[in-house]
Design a protein around this motif. Structure first.
Motif, short mmCIF file in Angstrom:
data_model
loop_
_atom_site.label_atom_id
_atom_site.label_comp_id
_atom_site.label_asym_id
_atom_site.label_seq_id
_atom_site.Cartn_x
_atom_site.Cartn_y
_atom_site.Cartn_z
N GLU A 79 44.61 31.37 49.36
CA GLU A 79 43.33 32.01 49.02
C GLU A 79 43.59 33.34 48.32
O GLU A 79 42.91 33.67 47.33
CB GLU A 79 42.48 32.20 50.28
CG GLU A 79 41.11 32.79 50.00
CD GLU A 79 40.15 31.83 49.31
OE1 GLU A 79 39.00 32.25 49.11
OE2 GLU A 79 40.52 30.70 48.97
N ALA A 80 44.52 34.11 48.78
CA ALA A 80 44.86 35.38 48.14
C ALA A 80 45.35 35.16 46.72
O ALA A 80 44.98 35.89 45.80
CB ALA A 80 45.92 36.12 48.97
N GLN A 81 46.16 34.13 46.52
CA GLN A 81 46.65 33.81 45.18
C GLN A 81 45.50 33.36 44.28
O GLN A 81 45.42 33.74 43.12
CB GLN A 81 47.73 32.73 45.25
CG GLN A 81 49.02 33.23 45.82
CD GLN A 81 50.02 32.12 46.07
OE1 GLN A 81 49.66 30.97 46.30
NE2 GLN A 81 51.30 32.48 46.06
N ARG A 82 44.62 32.55 44.81
CA ARG A 82 43.49 32.04 44.04
C ARG A 82 42.61 33.18 43.55
O ARG A 82 42.11 33.16 42.43
CB ARG A 82 42.67 31.06 44.89
CG ARG A 82 41.52 30.39 44.17
CD ARG A 82 40.75 29.47 45.10
NE ARG A 82 39.90 30.16 46.02
CZ ARG A 82 38.68 30.66 45.73
NH1 ARG A 82 38.20 30.52 44.52
NH2 ARG A 82 37.97 31.28 46.63
N LEU A 83 42.43 34.17 44.39
CA LEU A 83 41.57 35.31 44.05
C LEU A 83 42.36 36.47 43.45
O LEU A 83 41.84 37.57 43.30
CB LEU A 83 40.84 35.79 45.31
CG LEU A 83 39.91 34.77 45.96
CD1 LEU A 83 39.37 35.29 47.27
CD2 LEU A 83 38.79 34.37 45.01
#
Length: 188
Positions: free
Chosen positions: A77-81
């Motif tokens: 999720e951190a990578q996606r955002l």
């Protein structure tokens, strides 16, 4: 995928296991080696300096797998955002903590030898652990608190994590729910 040091493993099932696929999260597969490295390195930098790192064993297997799964969901999720990325200074500081723990606890040195870990491998895992920590902190949580080793961390009950968990596709590979000792150093 099971990896053995010999191609003739059908006759002798006592051959040591080098590594194996453990789980898939959002179509990204993770191995047992990745999970053990992540969990041990995380414990080494999160626990107080005087405490030894927590190793993955048959006794704590299910909790360690659950904690790793949660971390990888948060990291994805951190990578996606385009979320938090650990600075070189943060990774260097965490790396220094690992060096100190290795000097203090021979079990950590032996673990890294068994896992055939390089300094670059440690830095990659540290970046991952710090990214998860940073993302959790950005959500107003206190980071890894509570029983983070067993996957029962305090952020797991927050609305943002519950929404994230509902969006994630996840599965364990065959036999992934059982602990098996791996020996990655056999191929290095």
């Amino acid at each position: 995928m099971l990896l053995f040091p010999s191609t003739n493993f059908a006759q002798d099932s006592t051959q040591p296991l080098i590594d194996r696929l453990l789980m898939e999260i959002n179509r990204f597969s993770y191995t047992q080696r990745q999970m053990e490295l992540h969990q041990v390195i995380k414990s080494a930098i999160v626990l107080p300096e005087m405490d030894p790192p927590v190793f993955v064993t048959a006794v704590n297997w299910s909790g360690q797998v659950e904690a790793f799964k949660n971390d990888k969901m948060v990291e994805q999720e951190a990578q996606r955002l385009s979320g938090f990325i650990a600075s070189k200074k943060m990774v260097n500081s965490a790396s220094d903590m690992i060096v100190k723990k290795q000097a203090k606890f021979s079990g950590l040195r032996k673990f890294f030898q068994r896992m055939a870990v390089s300094n670059q491998d440690i830095r990659v895992v540290l970046s991952s652990v710090l990214r998860v920590q940073g993302y959790i902190l950005s959500k107003g949580q206190r980071g890894y608190v509570g029983n983070y080793i067993s996957g029962k961390d305090s952020y797991l009950m927050t609305p943002w994590f519950k929404k994230l968990k509902n969006r994630v596709t996840y599965r364990m590979y065959a036999e992934g729910r059982e602990y098996k000792k791996i020996e990655p150093n056999l191929i290095r």
